[in-house]
Design a protein around this motif. Structure first.
Motif, PDB file in Angstrom:
ATOM      1  N   GLY A  24       0.816  -1.199   0.000  1.00 56.42           N
ATOM      2  CA  GLY A  24       0.000   0.000   0.000  1.00 56.42           C
ATOM      3  C   GLY A  24       0.850   1.249   0.000  1.00 56.42           C
ATOM      4  O   GLY A  24       2.074   1.205   0.114  1.00 56.42           O
ATOM      5  N   LYS A  25       0.160   2.381  -0.127  1.00 52.11           N
ATOM      6  CA  LYS A  25       0.820   3.691  -0.178  1.00 52.11           C
ATOM      7  C   LYS A  25       0.804   4.321   1.210  1.00 52.11           C
ATOM      8  O   LYS A  25      -0.209   4.252   1.913  1.00 52.11           O
ATOM      9  CB  LYS A  25       0.062   4.574  -1.169  1.00 52.11           C
ATOM     10  N   VAL A  26       1.900   4.940   1.608  1.00 54.08           N
ATOM     11  CA  VAL A  26       1.995   5.576   2.914  1.00 54.08           C
ATOM     12  C   VAL A  26       1.175   6.867   2.916  1.00 54.08           C
ATOM     13  O   VAL A  26       1.378   7.741   2.075  1.00 54.08           O
ATOM     14  CB  VAL A  26       3.472   5.875   3.283  1.00 54.08           C
ATOM     15  N   ILE A  27       0.238   6.963   3.870  1.00 57.65           N
ATOM     16  CA  ILE A  27      -0.612   8.145   4.002  1.00 57.65           C
ATOM     17  C   ILE A  27       0.090   9.195   4.856  1.00 57.65           C
ATOM     18  O   ILE A  27       0.095  10.377   4.525  1.00 57.65           O
ATOM     19  CB  ILE A  27      -1.971   7.781   4.641  1.00 57.65           C
ATOM     20  N   SER A  28       0.664   8.754   5.977  1.00 55.96           N
ATOM     21  CA  SER A  28       1.367   9.689   6.863  1.00 55.96           C
ATOM     22  C   SER A  28       2.431   8.959   7.673  1.00 55.96           C
ATOM     23  O   SER A  28       2.362   7.747   7.858  1.00 55.96           O
ATOM     24  CB  SER A  28       0.392  10.392   7.810  1.00 55.96           C
ATOM     25  N   VAL A  29       3.417   9.729   8.140  1.00 54.60           N
ATOM     26  CA  VAL A  29       4.514   9.199   8.940  1.00 54.60           C
ATOM     27  C   VAL A  29       4.560   9.967  10.256  1.00 54.60           C
ATOM     28  O   VAL A  29       4.528  11.191  10.261  1.00 54.60           O
ATOM     29  CB  VAL A  29       5.869   9.357   8.206  1.00 54.60           C
ATOM     30  N   ASN A  30       4.612   9.236  11.371  1.00 49.35           N
ATOM     31  CA  ASN A  30       4.727   9.854  12.686  1.00 49.35           C
ATOM     32  C   ASN A  30       6.148   9.616  13.195  1.00 49.35           C
ATOM     33  O   ASN A  30       6.482   8.522  13.640  1.00 49.35           O
ATOM     34  CB  ASN A  30       3.694   9.259  13.645  1.00 49.35           C
ATOM     35  N   LYS A  31       6.998  10.648  13.111  1.00 45.40           N
ATOM     36  CA  LYS A  31       8.404  10.515  13.509  1.00 45.40           C
ATOM     37  C   LYS A  31       8.562  10.256  14.999  1.00 45.40           C
ATOM     38  O   LYS A  31       9.435   9.504  15.407  1.00 45.40           O
ATOM     39  CB  LYS A  31       9.175  11.793  13.150  1.00 45.40           C
ATOM     40  N   LYS A  32       7.708  10.861  15.795  1.00 44.59           N
ATOM     41  CA  LYS A  32       7.822  10.742  17.248  1.00 44.59           C
ATOM     42  C   LYS A  32       7.608   9.300  17.724  1.00 44.59           C
ATOM     43  O   LYS A  32       8.349   8.792  18.552  1.00 44.59           O
ATOM     44  CB  LYS A  32       6.808  11.669  17.923  1.00 44.59           C
ATOM     45  N   ASN A  33       6.578   8.632  17.188  1.00 40.71           N
ATOM     46  CA  ASN A  33       6.247   7.265  17.613  1.00 40.71           C
ATOM     47  C   ASN A  33       6.808   6.189  16.688  1.00 40.71           C
ATOM     48  O   ASN A  33       6.573   5.005  16.912  1.00 40.71           O
ATOM     49  CB  ASN A  33       4.726   7.102  17.717  1.00 40.71           C
ATOM     50  N   HIS A  34       7.504   6.588  15.624  1.00 41.69           N
ATOM     51  CA  HIS A  34       8.058   5.660  14.627  1.00 41.69           C
ATOM     52  C   HIS A  34       6.967   4.768  14.030  1.00 41.69           C
ATOM     53  O   HIS A  34       7.117   3.555  13.935  1.00 41.69           O
ATOM     54  CB  HIS A  34       9.171   4.796  15.223  1.00 41.69           C
ATOM     55  N   THR A  35       5.860   5.392  13.640  1.00 41.67           N
ATOM     56  CA  THR A  35       4.761   4.648  13.030  1.00 41.67           C
ATOM     57  C   THR A  35       4.371   5.271  11.691  1.00 41.67           C
ATOM     58  O   THR A  35       4.679   6.431  11.423  1.00 41.67           O
ATOM     59  CB  THR A  35       3.515   4.641  13.949  1.00 41.67           C
ATOM     60  N   VAL A  36       3.698   4.468  10.867  1.00 43.68           N
ATOM     61  CA  VAL A  36       3.190   4.937   9.584  1.00 43.68           C
ATOM     62  C   VAL A  36       1.737   4.509   9.422  1.00 43.68           C
ATOM     63  O   VAL A  36       1.307   3.519  10.012  1.00 43.68           O
ATOM     64  CB  VAL A  36       4.017   4.395   8.383  1.00 43.68           C
ATOM     65  N   LEU A  37       0.977   5.257   8.626  1.00 40.22           N
ATOM     66  CA  LEU A  37      -0.370   4.862   8.227  1.00 40.22           C
ATOM     67  C   LEU A  37      -0.280   4.456   6.765  1.00 40.22           C
ATOM     68  O   LEU A  37       0.187   5.238   5.932  1.00 40.22           O
ATOM     69  CB  LEU A  37      -1.348   6.029   8.376  1.00 40.22           C
ATOM     70  N   VAL A  38      -0.708   3.233   6.460  1.00 40.41           N
ATOM     71  CA  VAL A  38      -0.638   2.719   5.095  1.00 40.41           C
ATOM     72  C   VAL A  38      -2.056   2.461   4.597  1.00 40.41           C
ATOM     73  O   VAL A  38      -2.882   1.887   5.318  1.00 40.41           O
ATOM     74  CB  VAL A  38       0.201   1.416   5.031  1.00 40.41           C
TER      75      VAL A  38
END
Length: 103
Positions: A24-38
């Motif tokens: 899938g395509k990455v929607i957003s990246v959270n640098k603080k928590n090291h997580t991504v929304l795909v």
């Protein structure tokens, strides 16, 4: 803080968890928590009360965050690690499998 190797808009493949093997395509990246929304990965159900934004309320299906270590960048349909290289005065991302510059 270290530079994130995966950015918004990248195509990734899930390498661990319940959605292993999906892409899938990455929607957003959270640098603080090291997580991504795909897009379409780790779908969760959320119960929402009626509000001005959502008149109907009810059950909403949306993507949940997934740890960045559980996704791998897709380059030409193949999962690859990412490295960095300095070309001239710019720092660019490089696919480790092929050595090609990503952006």
């Amino acid at each position: 803080m270290a530079t994130m190797k995966i950015k918004k808009g990248d195509m990734v493949q899930v390498i661990a968890g319940k959605d292993k093997g999906k892409e899938g395509k990455v929607i957003s990246v959270n640098k603080k928590n090291h997580t991504v929304l795909v897009e379409g990965i780790n779908m969760i159900t959320k119960h929402a009360k009626p509000s001005m934004a959502n008149q109907q309320g009810g059950i909403i299906h949306q993507e949940g965050p997934i740890d960045i270590s559980n996704v791998m960048y897709l380059h030409n349909g193949k999962a690859t690690r990412i490295g960095f290289k300095v070309e001239g005065d710019k720092k660019v991302r490089v696919a480790k499998a092929t050595g090609e510059v990503i952006d």
